[in-house]
Motif scaffolding. Structure first.
Motif, mmCIF file in Angstrom:
data_model
loop_
_atom_site.group_PDB
_atom_site.id
_atom_site.type_symbol
_atom_site.label_atom_id
_atom_site.label_comp_id
_atom_site.label_asym_id
_atom_site.label_seq_id
_atom_site.Cartn_x
_atom_site.Cartn_y
_atom_site.Cartn_z
ATOM 1 N N LEU A 59 2.964 7.364 6.676
ATOM 2 C CA LEU A 59 2.323 7.587 5.511
ATOM 3 C C LEU A 59 1.723 6.493 4.644
ATOM 4 C CD1 LEU A 59 0.974 10.360 5.377
ATOM 5 C CD2 LEU A 59 2.514 11.097 3.542
ATOM 6 N N PRO A 60 2.857 5.586 4.412
ATOM 7 C CA PRO A 60 2.633 4.314 3.582
ATOM 8 C C PRO A 60 1.377 3.569 4.155
ATOM 9 C CG PRO A 60 4.758 4.607 3.514
ATOM 10 C CD PRO A 60 4.250 5.617 4.531
ATOM 11 N N LEU A 61 1.467 3.538 5.554
ATOM 12 C CA LEU A 61 0.632 2.508 6.448
ATOM 13 C C LEU A 61 -0.742 3.218 6.131
ATOM 14 C CD1 LEU A 61 0.070 0.298 8.574
ATOM 15 C CD2 LEU A 61 0.579 1.919 10.422
ATOM 16 N N THR A 62 -0.980 4.490 6.299
ATOM 17 C CA THR A 62 -2.092 5.329 5.988
ATOM 18 C C THR A 62 -2.649 5.049 4.724
ATOM 19 O OG1 THR A 62 -1.388 7.024 7.671
ATOM 20 C CG2 THR A 62 -3.267 7.625 6.305
ATOM 21 N N ALA A 63 -2.025 5.232 3.667
ATOM 22 C CA ALA A 63 -2.169 4.610 2.335
ATOM 23 C C ALA A 63 -2.681 3.377 2.128
ATOM 24 C CB ALA A 63 -1.163 4.941 1.417
ATOM 25 N N MET A 64 -2.050 2.480 2.826
ATOM 26 C CA MET A 64 -2.614 1.118 2.745
ATOM 27 C C MET A 64 -3.950 0.870 3.501
ATOM 28 S SD MET A 64 -0.371 -0.901 1.363
ATOM 29 C CE MET A 64 -0.802 -2.809 2.174
ATOM 30 N N VAL A 65 -4.166 1.490 4.718
ATOM 31 C CA VAL A 65 -5.488 1.509 5.328
ATOM 32 C C VAL A 65 -6.616 1.815 4.279
ATOM 33 C CG1 VAL A 65 -6.985 2.499 7.168
ATOM 34 C CG2 VAL A 65 -4.713 1.508 7.593
ATOM 35 N N ILE A 66 -6.289 3.131 3.742
ATOM 36 C CA ILE A 66 -7.405 3.868 2.620
ATOM 37 C C ILE A 66 -7.533 2.916 1.640
ATOM 38 C CG2 ILE A 66 -7.967 5.661 1.365
ATOM 39 C CD1 ILE A 66 -6.440 7.703 3.282
ATOM 40 N N ALA A 67 -6.361 2.346 0.901
ATOM 41 C CA ALA A 67 -6.961 1.536 -0.161
ATOM 42 C C ALA A 67 -7.472 0.164 0.171
ATOM 43 C CB ALA A 67 -5.425 1.051 -0.689
ATOM 44 N N GLN A 68 -7.180 -0.490 1.148
ATOM 45 C CA GLN A 68 -7.954 -1.463 1.471
ATOM 46 C C GLN A 68 -9.470 -1.575 1.782
ATOM 47 O OE1 GLN A 68 -4.744 -3.644 4.248
ATOM 48 N NE2 GLN A 68 -5.013 -5.241 2.715
ATOM 49 N N MET A 69 -9.802 -0.081 2.612
ATOM 50 C CA MET A 69 -11.190 -0.197 3.187
ATOM 51 C C MET A 69 -12.093 0.723 2.242
ATOM 52 S SD MET A 69 -10.412 -0.491 7.195
ATOM 53 C CE MET A 69 -12.102 -0.635 7.451
ATOM 54 N N ALA A 70 -11.399 1.397 1.274
ATOM 55 C CA ALA A 70 -12.382 2.261 0.530
ATOM 56 C C ALA A 70 -12.093 2.005 -1.037
ATOM 57 C CB ALA A 70 -12.023 3.851 0.857
ATOM 58 N N GLU A 71 -13.319 2.493 -1.814
ATOM 59 C CA GLU A 71 -13.203 2.263 -3.334
ATOM 60 C C GLU A 71 -12.531 3.120 -3.871
ATOM 61 O OE1 GLU A 71 -14.785 -0.093 -4.668
ATOM 62 O OE2 GLU A 71 -15.575 -1.116 -2.906
ATOM 63 N N PRO A 72 -11.758 3.072 -5.022
ATOM 64 C CA PRO A 72 -10.926 3.926 -5.573
ATOM 65 C C PRO A 72 -11.535 5.122 -6.201
ATOM 66 C CG PRO A 72 -10.589 1.824 -6.481
ATOM 67 C CD PRO A 72 -11.545 1.552 -5.632
#
Length: 327
Positions: free
Chosen positions: A109-122
């Motif tokens: 799940l942290p890896l998933t969170a990292m991906v979303i955080a890096q590739m999407a706007e808040p």
């Protein structure tokens, strides 16, 4: 081997050694993986910076946080290459909190969170997390025995696509149906199918190029791995470059890497090395950094596909490291 590929290989080797010296107690699976994260992002690994990122990670998370499990060093590497580690981990933790409302906690799940955080706007995090859950639910419904916590990363990557859910999932399923008879591991084929669904073109064409690339490598005596290595092969197949040229570049690159310390058949293994060969060769044929020869949407899709392949490598490497440490 092209000069630019050789330069990338030398950077990869240098990065691996920097990381190994700074984190000598880590699993050997982690060194090439983290080196690849730096190299694919065009960055030089800095031991001090990476150590600072692990300390930042420690400060922001609790002792038993999944962010500090076996994926700790890859997560710190992603923080380091982001250019703003503080903001990256802060945003990833926001996404992680949202994801925990939709998924059971896991090391993936942290890896998933990292991906979303890096590739999407808040401002878009909540929508993407909800879409990730919806896609995962459909994936689970289609393949209940194959879909598990590690697939949340692929669901997240699919959720970043501009294609609608039904198109993505039907494309992935069609790729799965074509490829499954060719490979033993249903999990690996499912991951590969998700990568191919992100690319342009008909499912039949994308699968045909993937199989042709696999077969041509095998004919030359380079048997590509059929487990978590497959998504990387899929990214190369999605490029519009000549497949035989890619095959030659891969075999030349693999021969070069095989002679390097810590990358021989008795070190990381031939199949894993060939996967990293594929990642390094992507720099020649997957032009995600330029919009001159591809439409914007196509370029973004290729970036996401690369991230999907890296997620597969991280998930598998961290699992192998955990298994090795407990044995």
């Amino acid at each position: 081997m092209k000069e630019s590929t050789e330069n990338r290989c030398r950077q990869f080797i240098k990065n691996k050694e920097v990381i190994r010296k700074e984190f000598s107690w880590e699993s050997t699976y982690m060194y090439p993986l983290c080196a690849a994260i730096f190299t694919m992002n065009g960055k030089e690994a800095d031991g001090g910076q990476l150590k600072a990122c692990t300390e930042l990670l420690r400060q922001h998370t609790g002792m038993f946080s999944n962010f500090r499990s076996t994926a700790r060093l890859p997560i710190a590497s992603l923080m380091a290459v982001s250019g703003n580690p503080e903001s990256t981990i802060s945003n990833a933790l926001k996404v992680y909190g949202m994801l925990k409302e939709e998924f059971f906690g896991s090391a993936y799940l942290p890896l998933t969170a990292m991906v979303i955080a890096q590739m999407a706007e808040p401002f878009d995090y909540e929508r993407i997390v909800k879409r990730t859950r919806a896609l995962y639910k459909e994936m689970k419904s289609e393949h209940p025995l194959l879909t598990s916590s590690e697939d949340s990363s692929f669901a997240a990557l699919l959720s970043l696509s501009e294609r609608d859910d039904s198109t993505l999932l039907s494309e992935a399923q069609r790729c799965y149906e074509i490829l499954k008879p060719q490979f033993f591991s249903g999990n690996a084929v499912q991951s590969l199918s998700h990568v191919l669904a992100l690319g342009d073109g008909r499912a039949e064409e994308k699968c045909s190029r993937t199989l042709l690339l696999y077969d041509r490598l095998k004919e030359r005596g380079y048997k590509y791995g059929t487990d978590y290595e497959l998504p990387t092969l899929g990214v190369l197949a999605l490029s519009e470059s000549d497949l035989m040229e890619i095959v030659t570049e891969m075999t030349d690159t693999d021969d070069f890497l095989a002679k390097q310390k810590g990358l021989g058949n008795w070190s990381i293994g031939r199949k894993q090395r060939l996967m990293y060969t594929g990642m390094l060769v992507q720099g020649e044929y997957v032009k995600t950094g330029s919009l001159e020869t591809a439409a914007i949407n196509g370029t973004i899709s290729m970036i996401v596909a690369q991230q999907a392949a890296m997620c597969a490598a991280v998930a598998a490497s961290t699992a192998a490291a955990a298994s090795n440490s407990s044995s």
